[in-house]
Design a protein around this motif. Structure first.
Motif, mmCIF file in Angstrom:
data_model
loop_
_atom_site.group_PDB
_atom_site.id
_atom_site.type_symbol
_atom_site.label_atom_id
_atom_site.label_comp_id
_atom_site.label_asym_id
_atom_site.label_seq_id
_atom_site.Cartn_x
_atom_site.Cartn_y
_atom_site.Cartn_z
ATOM 1 N N VAL A 6 -12.442 -25.626 1.692
ATOM 2 C CA VAL A 6 -12.345 -27.514 1.923
ATOM 3 C C VAL A 6 -13.463 -27.877 1.150
ATOM 4 O O VAL A 6 -13.938 -28.793 -0.007
ATOM 5 C CB VAL A 6 -12.130 -28.289 2.758
ATOM 6 C CG1 VAL A 6 -12.454 -29.467 1.963
ATOM 7 C CG2 VAL A 6 -11.154 -28.613 2.630
ATOM 8 N N GLU A 7 -14.619 -27.061 1.779
ATOM 9 C CA GLU A 7 -16.630 -27.379 1.095
ATOM 10 C C GLU A 7 -16.529 -26.986 -0.291
ATOM 11 O O GLU A 7 -17.550 -27.639 -1.095
ATOM 12 C CB GLU A 7 -16.946 -26.553 2.124
ATOM 13 C CG GLU A 7 -18.527 -26.053 2.340
ATOM 14 C CD GLU A 7 -19.097 -25.753 2.706
ATOM 15 O OE1 GLU A 7 -20.948 -26.040 2.947
ATOM 16 O OE2 GLU A 7 -19.135 -24.859 3.076
ATOM 17 N N LEU A 8 -16.377 -25.761 -0.658
ATOM 18 C CA LEU A 8 -16.162 -25.282 -1.674
ATOM 19 C C LEU A 8 -15.798 -25.912 -2.947
ATOM 20 O O LEU A 8 -16.696 -26.650 -4.370
ATOM 21 C CB LEU A 8 -15.737 -24.016 -1.872
ATOM 22 C CG LEU A 8 -15.737 -23.275 -3.532
ATOM 23 C CD1 LEU A 8 -17.212 -23.365 -4.196
ATOM 24 C CD2 LEU A 8 -15.446 -22.147 -3.805
ATOM 25 N N THR A 55 -14.978 -21.226 -9.273
ATOM 26 C CA THR A 55 -13.064 -20.897 -9.354
ATOM 27 C C THR A 55 -12.657 -18.944 -8.826
ATOM 28 O O THR A 55 -11.906 -18.764 -8.063
ATOM 29 C CB THR A 55 -12.743 -20.835 -10.853
ATOM 30 O OG1 THR A 55 -13.616 -19.708 -11.860
ATOM 31 C CG2 THR A 55 -13.173 -22.367 -11.345
ATOM 32 N N GLY A 56 -13.992 -18.162 -9.030
ATOM 33 C CA GLY A 56 -13.591 -16.764 -8.480
ATOM 34 C C GLY A 56 -13.685 -16.743 -6.637
ATOM 35 O O GLY A 56 -12.955 -16.367 -6.565
ATOM 36 N N GLU A 57 -14.999 -17.534 -6.710
ATOM 37 C CA GLU A 57 -14.498 -17.315 -5.411
ATOM 38 C C GLU A 57 -13.388 -18.399 -4.140
ATOM 39 O O GLU A 57 -12.619 -18.037 -2.954
ATOM 40 C CB GLU A 57 -15.764 -18.674 -4.744
ATOM 41 C CG GLU A 57 -17.205 -17.320 -4.192
ATOM 42 C CD GLU A 57 -16.892 -16.271 -3.320
ATOM 43 O OE1 GLU A 57 -16.667 -16.509 -2.401
ATOM 44 O OE2 GLU A 57 -17.248 -15.343 -3.525
ATOM 45 N N VAL A 58 -13.097 -19.298 -5.537
ATOM 46 C CA VAL A 58 -11.776 -20.020 -4.999
ATOM 47 C C VAL A 58 -10.317 -18.990 -5.177
ATOM 48 O O VAL A 58 -8.996 -18.651 -3.995
ATOM 49 C CB VAL A 58 -10.973 -21.325 -5.333
ATOM 50 C CG1 VAL A 58 -10.059 -21.495 -5.371
ATOM 51 C CG2 VAL A 58 -12.413 -22.237 -5.354
ATOM 52 N N HIS A 59 -10.343 -18.153 -5.395
ATOM 53 C CA HIS A 59 -9.629 -16.989 -6.167
ATOM 54 C C HIS A 59 -8.859 -16.129 -5.020
ATOM 55 O O HIS A 59 -7.914 -15.398 -4.772
ATOM 56 C CB HIS A 59 -9.697 -16.149 -7.606
ATOM 57 C CG HIS A 59 -8.839 -16.368 -9.121
ATOM 58 N ND1 HIS A 59 -8.366 -16.825 -9.284
ATOM 59 C CD2 HIS A 59 -9.419 -17.307 -9.638
ATOM 60 C CE1 HIS A 59 -7.753 -17.191 -10.415
ATOM 61 N NE2 HIS A 59 -8.285 -17.750 -10.968
ATOM 62 N N PRO A 96 -20.586 -18.044 -1.234
ATOM 63 C CA PRO A 96 -22.073 -17.060 -0.560
ATOM 64 C C PRO A 96 -22.846 -18.553 -0.617
ATOM 65 O O PRO A 96 -23.261 -19.081 -1.474
ATOM 66 C CB PRO A 96 -22.180 -15.971 -2.143
ATOM 67 C CG PRO A 96 -21.247 -15.579 -2.525
ATOM 68 C CD PRO A 96 -19.945 -16.697 -2.030
ATOM 69 N N VAL A 97 -23.997 -18.360 0.436
ATOM 70 C CA VAL A 97 -24.785 -19.565 0.308
ATOM 71 C C VAL A 97 -25.689 -19.037 -1.177
ATOM 72 O O VAL A 97 -26.012 -20.521 -1.437
ATOM 73 C CB VAL A 97 -25.813 -19.506 1.287
ATOM 74 C CG1 VAL A 97 -26.672 -20.042 1.703
ATOM 75 C CG2 VAL A 97 -25.154 -18.971 2.912
ATOM 76 N N GLU A 98 -25.950 -18.540 -1.588
ATOM 77 C CA GLU A 98 -26.539 -18.760 -3.046
ATOM 78 C C GLU A 98 -25.707 -19.882 -3.616
ATOM 79 O O GLU A 98 -26.099 -20.623 -4.727
ATOM 80 C CB GLU A 98 -26.793 -17.414 -3.318
ATOM 81 C CG GLU A 98 -28.036 -16.561 -2.823
ATOM 82 C CD GLU A 98 -27.317 -15.925 -1.872
ATOM 83 O OE1 GLU A 98 -27.816 -15.277 -0.824
ATOM 84 O OE2 GLU A 98 -25.869 -15.973 -1.541
ATOM 85 N N LEU A 99 -24.485 -19.349 -3.659
ATOM 86 C CA LEU A 99 -23.403 -20.070 -5.139
ATOM 87 C C LEU A 99 -23.662 -21.701 -4.230
ATOM 88 O O LEU A 99 -23.293 -22.928 -5.630
ATOM 89 C CB LEU A 99 -21.827 -19.476 -4.688
ATOM 90 C CG LEU A 99 -21.084 -20.154 -5.653
ATOM 91 C CD1 LEU A 99 -21.095 -20.568 -6.948
ATOM 92 C CD2 LEU A 99 -19.400 -19.568 -5.251
ATOM 93 N N LEU A 100 -23.368 -21.979 -2.836
ATOM 94 C CA LEU A 100 -23.369 -23.253 -2.552
ATOM 95 C C LEU A 100 -24.674 -24.271 -3.403
ATOM 96 O O LEU A 100 -24.195 -25.310 -3.061
ATOM 97 C CB LEU A 100 -22.924 -23.264 -0.836
ATOM 98 C CG LEU A 100 -21.510 -23.075 -0.520
ATOM 99 C CD1 LEU A 100 -21.609 -22.430 1.336
ATOM 100 C CD2 LEU A 100 -20.306 -23.496 -0.994
ATOM 101 N N ASP A 101 -25.899 -23.417 -2.626
ATOM 102 C CA ASP A 101 -27.407 -23.310 -3.167
ATOM 103 C C ASP A 101 -27.086 -24.342 -4.442
ATOM 104 O O ASP A 101 -27.695 -25.354 -5.176
ATOM 105 C CB ASP A 101 -27.734 -23.064 -2.972
ATOM 106 C CG ASP A 101 -28.308 -23.182 -1.335
ATOM 107 O OD1 ASP A 101 -27.780 -23.639 -0.500
ATOM 108 O OD2 ASP A 101 -29.169 -22.288 -0.888
ATOM 109 N N ALA A 102 -27.158 -23.412 -5.449
ATOM 110 C CA ALA A 102 -26.494 -23.504 -6.561
ATOM 111 C C ALA A 102 -25.749 -24.733 -7.424
ATOM 112 O O ALA A 102 -26.175 -25.328 -7.868
ATOM 113 C CB ALA A 102 -26.356 -22.055 -8.262
#
Length: 606
Positions: free
Chosen positions: A64-66, A96-100, A116-122
């Motif tokens: 949900v967060e992503l 989308t890769g993370e959702v997969h 990954p925190v880096e992705l959420l920060d991006a």
């Protein structure tokens, strides 16, 4: 109780959300070419919003967060508060890769882990309009996902215990088959189960464990079918029921001793009607299994985009004939070969932007993936406008890697040189990368295509590009076969492998290096005894030769006699893949018939 524990609800979510995410992936590739397309932006926004809603109901907090962050980013993009750029797109693709990945964890019954925190920060930085070095935080997840989804080859036994197989299926030893006829009531499912039980104990424990993951690989066990096709099947089933009732009445009349010309004529008419209805029902069921190839093709736009971006190339994948339909079982097996072919076209085929400009080409390379139906076959083509293949370089690399000798290389034609790329261990890359260079891939492609009773062809023009053509049957469920006999036991061979039938005469058999051969229209072809290949005692009597072809190899199989041509419903042997056996079926007389797989049968014998 958590909604996540509801297996049926979770399955429905993953099925619908999976289709939605695949559509989002393909729309993102289009969006990269048209970053201000309002309709595309709205479609992707709705996709993430829908997935977020379902994930919230299942209490998948991290998913949900992503999705929420990605949805917020697209909300600003569609309201024109932000403009889509390459770095932002990299972050979105990684999301989308993370959702997969999260879907994969949910499929295994686990709540998905955090992104990954880096992705959420991006993503947060992109929402706020700040520039982020996306390359430092975004991994090329699509390539990894595609590699993980590649089909694992089936673990085959080195030798098949034919005696155990027959005894378990028929209930008697092979030598007693002459006196014991198999009951016509034996179901094909029973054949599969009993044959599997016969062979499985022969496998060493280590092999059984190794085969485990392959058998548990998750495959889609649902299918989307147009209700019109289901209605047709229902109507035909009703007609067959009425015809069965008519047959029952005629049978009762015959039992009562009422046999006359009118009754015989009525019986003949009803049997003819039943034959027609069963054929129509069979055709309707086959059509219900047909699925558009676009369901597989649409995944590769993302793959081509990510590979080209990693290599610093500009490549567009053009898809044609996505509406072409093929049997679901073939569609599932196409994934692995097409991943390799699309990836190789981008990596090996298309030049860098600088090289294309120097050659006077458009900086953007084009890879065309197309499908069409020709008769009872489907033709798939992967064509690129890249550098093409140079036969002399292919020969040099094959000699360098010890795959062929320099003398053999000097005798190869252009087409034979191109076929060298299918040899295990062949690669034109000097350095190994995440994408290529290990010498595996094209040999897997050819093996998988041949397993589907298909063939693969190559055309290439240096400086202008290459075209790889795959020809496959529309379905594997109904298989035309040639029935043949060894003593009194019937075997069958796919008719697609049979070139012709020839008599075997002693004065025509010649020995080359101690091995029997025959000359057919100037071509020297090895002569193999089928009984010897499968471990049976050879009958010294007269033989009939079946000239068969597997890929680029031909041989003559010596058999005792021929039964004729037939169309069979092949049933795989569940849980195992015996060497040289494609499956089992029943003849019209109710006898067990094993369907042989020529490629495995003659492997190492020529």
């Amino acid at each position: 109780m958590s909604a996540f524990s509801d297996v049926e609800l979770l399955h429905d979510f993953l099925t619908e959300a999976g289709d939605l995410l695949e559509d989002v992936d393909s729309k993102l590739v289009e969006l990269e070419q048209s970053p201000e397309d309002a309709e595309l932006l709205a479609t992707v926004f709705r996709g993430f919003h829908t997935i977020k809603g379902g994930a919230g109901f299942l209490e998948a907090t991290h998913l949900v967060e992503l999705c929420h962050k990605t949805e917020n980013l697209f909300d600003k993009l569609r309201s024109k508060k932000l403009l889509l750029d390459a770095e932002m797109m990299d972050s979105i693709m990684a999301a989308t890769g993370e959702v997969h990945r999260m879907f994969g964890e949910m499929r295994n019954g686990h709540q998905p882990g955090a992104a990954p925190v880096e992705l959420l920060d991006a993503l947060d930085a992109a929402i706020e309009g700040r520039t982020v070095a996306a390359a430092a935080v975004v991994e090329q997840v699509a390539i990894q996902t595609a590699s993980e989804q590649a089909h694992s080859p089936v673990v085959a036994e080195d030798d098949l215990d034919w005696a155990g197989l027959y005894e378990a299926v028929v209930g008697v030893a092979p030598r007693e088959l002459e006196q014991a006829a198999l009951s016509t009531g034996m179901a094909t499912e029973a054949i599969s189960r009993q044959a599997a039980a016969a062979v499985r104990p022969k496998a060493p424990a280590s092999k059984a464990k190794a085969a485990g993951p392959a058998t548990t690989t998750a495959k889609e066990n649902s299918i989307r079918v147009d209700t019109v096709r289901f209605d047709q099947i229902l109507n035909l089933s009703g007609e067959i029921g009425l015809t069965k009732n008519r047959l029952s009445c005629l049978f009762q009349s015959i039992n009562a001793g009422v046999v006359n010309d009118d009754l015989i004529k009525s019986l003949d008419t009803v049997v003819g009607q039943l034959d027609m209805l069963v054929s129509d029902l069979q055709s309707a069921v086959m059509k219900a299994r047909m699925q558009p190839v676009g369901r597989v093709f649409q995944k590769y736009s993302r793959l081509a985009r990510d590979v080209s971006r990693q290599l610093g190339k500009d490549v567009e994948l053009v898809i044609e004939g996505a509406e072409t339909e093929v049997d679901k079982s073939i569609l599932e097996e196409l994934n692995d070969p097409l991943i390799h072919l699309v990836r190789n076209a981008v990596d090996h085929g298309i030049e860098t932007i600088e090289d294309r400009i120097a050659c006077g080409k458009n900086p953007k390379g084009i890879v065309n993936l197309s499908a069409r139906q020709t008769g009872d076959h489907i033709v798939i083509e992967i064509q690129d406008d890249g550098r093409g293949m140079r036969p002399e370089i292919i020969r040099e690399k094959a000699v360098e890697k010890g795959l062929i000798s320099s003398e053999e290389a000097g005798q190869l034609s252009v087409q034979e040189s191109l076929q060298l790329i299918f040899l295990p261990g062949f690669s034109t890359k000097d350095q190994i990368s995440d994408i290529s260079g290990r010498g595996v891939g094209m040999d897997v492609v050819k093996t998988n295509i041949q397993r589907l009773n298909g063939r693969i062809e190559i055309q290439s023009e240096p400086g202008h590009g290459s075209k790889i053509t795959i020809l496959l049957p529309l379905t594997l469920a109904i298989l035309p076969v040639l029935m043949l006999k060894l003593e009194e036991q019937i075997y069958s061979l796919p008719l697609s492998s049979v070139r012709e039938i020839i008599p075997i005469e002693e004065d025509r058999v010649q020995f080359v290096s101690g091995k029997p051969t025959m000359v057919v229209r100037g071509e020297v072809i090895p002569l193999l005894d089928l009984a010897t290949l499968i471990g049976r005692e050879s009958n010294p009597g007269p033989k009939v030769g079946v000239l068969a072809v597997s890929g680029d190899r031909a041989c003559i199989l010596a058999v005792d006699s021929l039964v004729g041509q037939d169309e069979v419903m092949i049933k795989p042997l569940e849980g195992i893949k015996p060497k040289g056996v494609a499956g089992a079926t029943l003849s019209g007389e109710g006898l067990l018939v094993l369907v042989l797989e020529l490629r495995e049968l003659i492997e190492g014998k020529l």
